[in-house]
Scaffold this active site. Structure first.
Site, PDB file in Angstrom:
ATOM      1  N   THR A   1      -1.655 -17.952  11.518  1.00 51.81           N
ATOM      2  CA  THR A   1      -0.678 -19.050  11.479  1.00 51.81           C
ATOM      3  C   THR A   1      -0.932 -19.921  10.246  1.00 51.81           C
ATOM      4  OG1 THR A   1      -2.117 -20.384  12.877  1.00 51.81           O
ATOM      5  CG2 THR A   1      -0.405 -19.121  14.006  1.00 51.81           C
TER       6      THR A   1
ATOM      7  N   HIS B   1      -9.072 -24.100   5.952  1.00 45.87           N
ATOM      8  CA  HIS B   1      -8.860 -22.649   5.944  1.00 45.87           C
ATOM      9  C   HIS B   1      -7.849 -22.210   7.005  1.00 45.87           C
ATOM     10  CE1 HIS B   1     -12.700 -21.471   3.456  1.00 45.87           C
ATOM     11  NE2 HIS B   1     -11.823 -22.184   2.778  1.00 45.87           N
TER      12      HIS B   1
ATOM     13  N   HIS C   1     -12.229 -28.254  -5.104  1.00 41.11           N
ATOM     14  CA  HIS C   1     -12.917 -27.715  -6.283  1.00 41.11           C
ATOM     15  C   HIS C   1     -13.061 -28.766  -7.384  1.00 41.11           C
ATOM     16  CE1 HIS C   1     -13.050 -23.284  -5.189  1.00 41.11           C
ATOM     17  NE2 HIS C   1     -12.566 -23.911  -4.128  1.00 41.11           N
TER      18      HIS C   1
ATOM     19  N   ASP D   1     -12.450 -36.416 -10.092  1.00 38.63           N
ATOM     20  CA  ASP D   1     -12.180 -37.077 -11.371  1.00 38.63           C
ATOM     21  C   ASP D   1     -11.177 -36.334 -12.245  1.00 38.63           C
ATOM     22  OD1 ASP D   1     -13.641 -34.854 -11.937  1.00 38.63           O
ATOM     23  OD2 ASP D   1     -15.159 -35.865 -13.159  1.00 38.63           O
TER      24      ASP D   1
HETATM   25  C1  HEM Z   1     -17.752 -24.797   2.162  1.00 38.46           C
HETATM   26  C2  HEM Z   1     -17.550 -23.651   1.692  1.00 38.46           C
HETATM   27  C3  HEM Z   1     -16.288 -23.006   1.244  1.00 38.46           C
HETATM   28  C4  HEM Z   1     -16.219 -21.736   0.771  1.00 38.46           C
HETATM   29  C5  HEM Z   1     -17.366 -20.766   0.594  1.00 38.46           C
HETATM   30  C6  HEM Z   1     -14.825 -21.474   0.470  1.00 38.46           C
HETATM   31  C7  HEM Z   1     -14.349 -20.297  -0.049  1.00 38.46           C
HETATM   32  C8  HEM Z   1     -13.028 -19.979  -0.265  1.00 38.46           C
HETATM   33  C9  HEM Z   1     -12.551 -18.752  -0.833  1.00 38.46           C
HETATM   34  C10 HEM Z   1     -13.432 -17.625  -1.331  1.00 38.46           C
HETATM   35  C11 HEM Z   1     -11.196 -18.801  -0.858  1.00 38.46           C
HETATM   36  C12 HEM Z   1     -10.234 -17.721  -1.375  1.00 38.46           C
HETATM   37  C13 HEM Z   1      -9.877 -17.949  -2.823  1.00 38.46           C
HETATM   38  C14 HEM Z   1      -9.127 -16.753  -3.382  1.00 38.46           C
HETATM   39  O1  HEM Z   1      -9.683 -15.649  -3.381  1.00 38.46           O
HETATM   40  O2  HEM Z   1      -7.971 -16.901  -3.800  1.00 38.46           O
HETATM   41  C15 HEM Z   1     -10.814 -20.066  -0.304  1.00 38.46           C
HETATM   42  C16 HEM Z   1      -9.524 -20.490  -0.148  1.00 38.46           C
HETATM   43  C17 HEM Z   1      -9.176 -21.761   0.232  1.00 38.46           C
HETATM   44  N1  HEM Z   1     -10.045 -22.806   0.481  1.00 38.46           N
HETATM   45 FE1  HEM Z   1     -12.043 -22.682   0.707  1.00 38.46          FE
HETATM   46  N2  HEM Z   1     -14.081 -22.567   0.769  1.00 38.46           N
HETATM   47  C18 HEM Z   1     -14.914 -23.535   1.222  1.00 38.46           C
HETATM   48  C19 HEM Z   1     -14.548 -24.821   1.563  1.00 38.46           C
HETATM   49  C20 HEM Z   1     -13.288 -25.336   1.436  1.00 38.46           C
HETATM   50  C21 HEM Z   1     -12.960 -26.728   1.579  1.00 38.46           C
HETATM   51  C22 HEM Z   1     -13.958 -27.841   1.860  1.00 38.46           C
HETATM   52  C23 HEM Z   1     -11.637 -26.854   1.409  1.00 38.46           C
HETATM   53  C24 HEM Z   1     -10.942 -28.189   1.508  1.00 38.46           C
HETATM   54  C25 HEM Z   1      -9.956 -28.622   0.915  1.00 38.46           C
HETATM   55  C26 HEM Z   1     -11.108 -25.520   1.153  1.00 38.46           C
HETATM   56  C27 HEM Z   1      -9.779 -25.187   1.008  1.00 38.46           C
HETATM   57  C28 HEM Z   1      -9.301 -23.907   0.769  1.00 38.46           C
HETATM   58  C29 HEM Z   1      -7.898 -23.554   0.762  1.00 38.46           C
HETATM   59  C30 HEM Z   1      -6.718 -24.473   1.102  1.00 38.46           C
HETATM   60  C31 HEM Z   1      -7.817 -22.211   0.405  1.00 38.46           C
HETATM   61  C32 HEM Z   1      -6.557 -21.350   0.255  1.00 38.46           C
HETATM   62  C33 HEM Z   1      -6.089 -21.252  -1.169  1.00 38.46           C
HETATM   63  C34 HEM Z   1      -4.814 -20.413  -1.280  1.00 38.46           C
HETATM   64  O3  HEM Z   1      -4.310 -19.921  -0.268  1.00 38.46           O
HETATM   65  O4  HEM Z   1      -4.327 -20.246  -2.414  1.00 38.46           O
HETATM   66  N3  HEM Z   1     -12.140 -24.637   1.163  1.00 38.46           N
HETATM   67  N4  HEM Z   1     -11.948 -20.769   0.046  1.00 38.46           N
END
Ligand code: HEM
Ligand SMILES: *[C@@H]1O[C@H](CO)[C@@H](O)[C@H](O)[C@H]1NC(C)=O
Ligand SMILES: *[C@@H]1O[C@H](CO)[C@@H](O)[C@H](O)[C@H]1NC(C)=O
Length: 357
Positions: free
Chosen positions: A214, A194, A70, A87
């Site tokens: 997992t 994810h 983000h 940044d």
């Molecule tokens: C490309 C499209 C992507 C979409 C639409 C997306 C969307 C989301 C959404 C909606 C969540 C849940 C947030 C919440 O409700 O708390 C999430 C969680 C997460 N995303 Fe993505 N994401 C994307 C790409 C990525 C990328 C590139 C990463 C790379 C680092 C990433 C890493 C994560 C991680 C680690 C979580 C878990 C956060 C937690 O458990 O607190 N995501 N993502």
């Protein structure tokens, strides 16, 4: 010894002495190839003890990994004012950026991380990428991400709408990611993140619900579970950005569902199902690119040696959760057969939420 050999040794010695010797011994006898990396060992110790609860792949790790994305994706090849990339702007201008809809929930980890960055006198941009890399090294089978240090601490806020949302179409997501420099295959690789992830804000009726069963190991399980036939909503019915999931307690993002089945991305997605090593290497490569968006790597110092070596994966392949068969897989790659997977023994289980810490 021939004259040629002596000449080679002497010229090598002259060459080597002309280079500044930067090798340094840091705290606890740890060695760095550049003295500028030493302070990162101290940040590492502090983070493992006081942010990641003694080196766990838990909630703070998941949040820290999400934050790397983000912050960094606030970047556009076509619009320099969209943001400065990786940044630290999401921390510098948290009151602006964490209120963007796509950044919902990032305020928690930004506020938890900021005092660590200030205490150690490192830039917010460096800190966010470092914390994500250290965090994900705590996940079994995890990647060992590159870490380059030296991002400036001066920047400007990113504009809204640089971060993809689960309600976006595959075309919109691939276009946005393409504008930041990523191919469709690299988008799939980044989504290996994810595998260690949960949500709170897409479906607020079910807290801490993971995207796979997992969630504390960095394995290909998410790539299989997102392809299983969806049958239920784990919370109180359908929410925007959420689609039917195969397991009680598990949330499935609409974007993950669609990317897994789209002809532009389905084959790369499927390729990871029984190939953990490929998933990790592609993730490492795409993350290395993401972590330096907005920077010239020649101006940064390679401190990757500070990142811990993760424990090995138990298996190279995902398995079908108990109670599922190959008939439940919605295979979507047209030019390769879906690999035959074994099914975990026992009765079908539900996925427990990520414990809050
Ligand atoms: C490309 C499209 C992507 C979409 C639409 C997306 C969307 C989301 C959404 C909606 C969540 C849940 C947030 C919440 O409700 O708390 C999430 C969680 C997460 N995303 Fe993505 N994401 C994307 C790409 C990525 C990328 C590139 C990463 C790379 C680092 C990433 C890493 C994560 C991680 C680690 C979580 C878990 C956060 C937690 O458990 O607190 N995501 N993502
Ligand atoms: C980076 O900038 C923030 C203000 O946004 C400041 O609090 C912090 O001390 C600065 N860190 C360094 C290393 O300059
Ligand atoms: C789910 O819906 C039921 C019935 O409308 C309601 O009583 C309950 O509070 C809701 N739960 C959550 C967590 O929103």
């Amino acid at each position: 010894m021939s004259f040629k050999t002596i000449f080679a040794i002497v010229s090598l010695a002259i060459f080597a002495s002309a280079l500044p010797s930067k090798r340094a011994v840091c705290s606890q006898g740890r060695v760095a190839s550049n003295a500028a990396c030493c302070k990162w060992f101290d940040v590492l110790d502090d983070l493992q003890a006081n942010l990641f609860d003694g080196g766990e792949c838990g909630e703070e790790t998941h949040e820290s990994l999400r934050l790397t994305f983000h912050d960094a994706i606030g970047f556009s090849r076509s619009n320099p004012r969209a943001g400065g990339g990786a940044d630290g702007s999401i921390m510098h201008f948290a009151e602006t950026e964490t209120n963007f809809h796509a950044n919902l929930g990032t305020d928690d980890i930004v506020e938890v991380q900021r005092p660590f960055a200030i205490k150690h006198g490192v830039s917010f941009g460096d800190f966010i990428q470092f914390a994500g890399a250290v965090g994900v090294s705590n996940c079994g089978g995890g990647p060992r991400l590159q870490f380059l240090a030296g991002r400036s601490n001066n920047t400007f806020p990113a504009q809204d709408l640089t971060v993809p949302e689960p309600t976006d179409s595959v075309t919109a997501i691939l276009d946005r990611m393409g504008d930041a420099g990523f191919s469709p295959n690299e988008v799939v690789a980044l989504l290996a993140s994810h595998s260690v992830a949960a949500q709170d804000h897409v479906d607020p009726t079910i807290h801490g619900s993971p995207f796979d069963s997992t969630f504390s190991t960095f394995d290909p399980q998410v790539f299989v579970e997102v392809l299983l036939k969806g049958t239920l909503f784990p919370g109180n019915g359908s929410q925007p950005g959420e689609v039917l999931s195969p397991l009680p307690g598990e949330v499935r993002l609409q974007s993950d569902f669609a990317i897994a089945r789209d002809s532009r991305t389905a084959c790369e997605w499927q390729s990871f199902v029984n190939n953990h090593a490929l998933m990790v290497s592609r993730f490492e490569a795409a993350m290395a690119k993401m972590a330096i968006l907005g920077h010239n790597p020649r101006n940064l110092i390679d401190c990757s040696e500070v990142i811990p070596v993760p424990s090995k994966a138990a298996s190279n392949s995902a398995a079908l959760p108990a109670g599922f068969s190959m008939a439940d897989v919605e295979a979507s790659c047209n030019n390769a057969a879906f690999p035959t997977l074994s099914t975990l023994p026992g009765a079908q289980t539900s996925v427990a939420p990520v414990p809050p810490s």
